[in-house]
Motif scaffolding. Structure first.
Motif, short mmCIF file in Angstrom:
data_model
loop_
_atom_site.label_atom_id
_atom_site.label_comp_id
_atom_site.label_asym_id
_atom_site.label_seq_id
_atom_site.Cartn_x
_atom_site.Cartn_y
_atom_site.Cartn_z
N TRP A 131 4.58 4.22 0.24
CA TRP A 131 3.48 4.43 -0.47
C TRP A 131 2.39 3.32 -0.31
O TRP A 131 1.26 3.88 -0.22
CB TRP A 131 4.05 4.42 -1.92
N ASP A 132 2.68 2.02 -0.30
CA ASP A 132 1.66 1.13 0.28
C ASP A 132 1.03 1.08 1.36
O ASP A 132 -0.43 0.89 1.28
CB ASP A 132 2.40 -0.25 -0.32
N GLN A 134 0.74 3.68 3.12
CA GLN A 134 -0.16 4.87 3.16
C GLN A 134 -1.47 4.48 2.42
O GLN A 134 -2.57 4.92 2.77
CB GLN A 134 0.46 6.33 2.50
N LYS A 135 -1.49 3.87 1.34
CA LYS A 135 -2.73 3.31 0.64
C LYS A 135 -3.49 2.55 1.69
O LYS A 135 -4.70 2.71 1.64
CB LYS A 135 -2.43 2.60 -0.71
N ARG A 138 -5.07 4.61 4.26
CA ARG A 138 -6.12 5.52 3.41
C ARG A 138 -7.43 4.67 3.36
O ARG A 138 -8.67 5.34 3.71
CB ARG A 138 -5.70 6.22 2.17
N SER A 139 -7.25 3.47 2.91
CA SER A 139 -8.44 2.80 2.40
C SER A 139 -9.24 2.23 4.03
O SER A 139 -10.21 1.95 3.92
CB SER A 139 -8.05 1.50 1.65
N ALA A 251 -7.29 -1.08 -1.53
CA ALA A 251 -6.28 -0.24 -1.60
C ALA A 251 -5.41 -0.53 -2.73
O ALA A 251 -4.38 0.39 -2.77
CB ALA A 251 -5.11 -0.62 -0.05
N VAL A 253 -3.79 -3.27 -3.00
CA VAL A 253 -2.45 -3.88 -2.53
C VAL A 253 -2.56 -5.27 -2.07
O VAL A 253 -2.71 -5.61 -1.02
CB VAL A 253 -1.75 -2.99 -1.17
#
Length: 328
Positions: A131-132, A134-135, A138-139, A251, A253
């Protein structure tokens, strides 16, 4: 001592770090009125105690997470090693008789191991879950082309920060999807080869075309600054750190660092059943024990691997354990 380390070829960052550590110790000696030529083990212990207690704003790396104090364990280890080297230099120069900074000693021939002054704290490296990750990606899509390429290269090649920014156009062999890392750019001072995927290859070719339009040349450093102040100059390692910090913030993160991409890539190679020796070679590690600290498989992955590799043994164990369910 600094000149000695420079002359024997130690990395400049290592020399600077050792210099800061020795300076910190000498500052403590001045504050306590201790003469470095006569310092005893009790002064060294008091200095280490101060390192454990002084305020540290980088709370994510604290040894005592609930106290708000104490330098990171790795930093304290580095400081103690630098101080030991400093006093060893004084001993070898005849200015002291003994080194007051005790070193640890492994057990040999049945002898009892001796603990060093600071116990090493080994923490598993943080790597993003799916999940992280992918974030993060995406960013990263909103970043300039050069920075997107850096993200892809950092992951594919498991590259250290300094290795990434020192890449040259001539280091790439697109036909075989290989990057030749020159010995002078690696931490171990040994050359090695790493690979990159198709997506990274397309980013690389697009970046070359954009780079030629901006700076008007094809060779030399791959990653160049586009800022007004340093236009066309090689990108520095600190710039990459800032890019990653911004990416982690965007993101959501915050634990993302320049080393995260390297940790994730080496862990993915372990997931793909590479041997530890193969991963060590890819990472450029001299010792496989270093590689083991980088690889971080989740409990779920280890459990799945355990079930797969020990299926027959587990079946027999389960049959025997089933007897515990029977009433006597």
């Amino acid at each position: 001592m600094v000149a000695v380390h420079l002359n024997i070829g130690r990395a400049s960052n290592t020399v600077l770090a050792y210099g800061r550590a020795v300076e910190d110790h000498l500052r403590f000696c001045r504050l306590t009125g201790a003469d470095p030529l006569a310092v005893r083990a009790d002064v060294v212990a008091a200095w280490i105690g101060d390192l454990h207690q002084r305020p540290n704003p980088r709370t994510s790396k604290l040894v005592h997470l609930d106290s708000g104090a104490g330098l990171a364990n790795a930093t304290i280890q580095q400081y103690v090693i630098a101080a030991r080297s400093f006093y060893q230099f004084l001993v070898e120069d005849g200015l002291r008789e003994r080194n007051p900074v005790r070193s640890g000693q492994s057990s040999r021939r049945g002898a009892r191991a001796r603990q060093g002054l600071v116990r090493r704290v080994e923490q598993a490296p943080w790597i993003p879950n799916e999940w992280d990750w992918q974030k993060i990606l995406r960013s990263a899509r909103a970043l300039p082309l050069r920075n997107r390429l850096m993200v892809a290269l950092a992951y594919d090649g498991a590259l250290r920060r300094e290795e990434l920014v020192q890449l040259e156009v001539g280091d790439f062999e697109p036909a075989h999807a290989l990057i030749h890392l020159r010995a002078e750019t690696t931490k171990s001072k040994r050359s090695r080869e790493v690979s990159f995927g198709q997506a990274t290859s397309r980013l690389f070719m697009s970046h070359l075309a954009e780079r030629r339009q901006i700076v008007g040349r094809g060779g030399g450093r791959l990653l160049l600054s586009t800022s007004r102040r340093n236009f066309g100059a090689p990108l520095g390692a600190s710039s990459w750190s800032k890019i990653v910090a911004g990416l982690g913030s965007d993101a959501g993160v915050p634990r993302l660092s320049t080393h995260t991409f390297r940790h994730l890539r080496l862990t993915d190679l372990a997931r793909a059943d590479w041997t530890i020796d193969q991963i060590a070679q890819y990472a450029g590690h001299r010792n496989v024990s270093t590689t083991l600290r980088y690889i971080h498989l989740s409990g779920r992955e280890l459990a799945a691997r355990l079930r797969t590799t020990t299926a027959s043994i587990q079946a027999d164990r389960e049959r025997l354990l089933a007897a515990l369910e029977e009433d006597q």
